[in-house]
Write an enzyme that holds these catalytic residues in place. Structure first.
Site, PDB file in Angstrom:
ATOM      1  N   LYS A  83       8.181  -0.739   6.492  1.00 55.79           N
ATOM      2  CA  LYS A  83       6.772  -1.145   6.520  1.00 55.79           C
ATOM      3  C   LYS A  83       6.232  -0.778   7.896  1.00 55.79           C
ATOM      4  O   LYS A  83       6.767  -1.206   8.917  1.00 55.79           O
ATOM      5  CB  LYS A  83       6.638  -2.646   6.289  1.00 55.79           C
TER       6      LYS A  83
HETATM    7  C1  E4P Z   1       3.292  -8.010   1.831  1.00 59.96           C
HETATM    8  O1  E4P Z   1       4.128  -7.152   1.919  1.00 59.96           O
HETATM    9  C2  E4P Z   1       3.150  -9.155   2.757  1.00 59.96           C
HETATM   10  O2  E4P Z   1       4.442  -9.569   3.136  1.00 59.96           O
HETATM   11  C3  E4P Z   1       2.503 -10.355   2.147  1.00 59.96           C
HETATM   12  O3  E4P Z   1       2.088 -10.132   0.818  1.00 59.96           O
HETATM   13  C4  E4P Z   1       1.516 -11.055   3.005  1.00 59.96           C
HETATM   14  O4  E4P Z   1       1.034 -12.169   2.295  1.00 59.96           O
HETATM   15  P1  E4P Z   1       0.271 -13.374   3.008  1.00 59.96           P
HETATM   16  O5  E4P Z   1      -1.155 -12.974   3.204  1.00 59.96           O
HETATM   17  O6  E4P Z   1       0.393 -14.509   2.018  1.00 59.96           O
HETATM   18  O7  E4P Z   1       0.983 -13.648   4.307  1.00 59.96           O
END
Ligand code: E4P
Length: 216
Positions: A83
């Site tokens: 990521k």
């Molecule tokens: C995606 O890869 C992220 O880890 C995640 O969906 C972030 O979600 P949040 O806005 O609930 O922290």
């Protein structure tokens, strides 16, 4: 639609995997911190559990740092997906790492044009965060529609991971639009199983089963 689980908690991953439909895992530094375990330990354990993509985030901010860190992370297992944040250095590092055959998921995508740049950089995945847009009174799902349209217009192979999902309606709307992947917290996956009429119907069938003579 592919279903990923959005967690670094190994028990949650095992639970979702036991149902047989789990296609991958997404983590982020906040989710890893919540485990109170070391990064390496958590990531190695998840990769051993799951054959599908395991998304782990780089924390370097400059291109050489991201590339160096990305190459190291990719060595942990062959199902690692990096990521990388939606920044100019992130896009540059993505082009380089993708060229080396390492899969990248551009994260923290909040606009259709960011998603366009992610695809142009050769990212395997782009992660639009819809819940965080809803939180600031923007309709997160409109972003998903726009990205699906743009990627279809140009036949970009980049897959959309609908992220920051807060409730089952997000998954339903993403499925209606035709988004390829949803990454979903365990709580929301559990909610997807549920319907009160299923529970009421099952209870009645089991009660009626008891009324059937067991031998003639
Ligand atoms: C995606 O890869 C992220 O880890 C995640 O969906 C972030 O979600 P949040 O806005 O609930 O922290």
């Amino acid at each position: 639609m592919k279903i990923f689980i959005d967690t670094a908690n190994i028990q949650e991953i095992r639970q979702a995997n036991s149902w047989g439909f789990l296609d991958g895992v997404t983590t982020n530094p906040s989710l890893i911190a919540a485990t109170k375990r070391t990064f390496r330990e958590v990531v190695e354990e998840i990769c051993a559990e799951i054959t599908g993509p395991v998304n782990v985030e780089v924390v370097a901010k400059d291109v050489p740092g991201m590339v160096r860190e990305g190459r190291e992370l990719a060595k942990i297992a062959n199902n690692i997906v990096l990521k990388i944040p939606m920044t100019p250095p992130g896009i540059q590092a993505t082009r380089q790492l993708s060229g080396e055959g390492i899969k990248v998921n551009i994260t923290l995508v909040f606009s259709p044009l960011q998603a366009l740049l992610a695809a142009k950089a050769g990212a395997s995945y782009a992660s639009p965060f819809i819940g965080r847009l809803d939180d600031i009174s923007h309709t997160g799902m409109d972003l998903i529609s726009d990205i699906v349209t743009i990627y279809n217009n140009y036949a970009f192979p980049t897959e959309i991971i609908v992220a920051s999902i807060r409730h089952p309606l997000h998954v339903l709307d993403a499925a209606r639009i035709g988004a390829g992947i949803c990454t979903i917290p365990l709580k929301v996956i559990e909610q997807m199983f549920k319907h009160p009429l299923t529970d009421i119907g099952l209870e009645k069938f089991l009660k009626d089963w008891e009324k059937i003579p067991k031998s003639s």
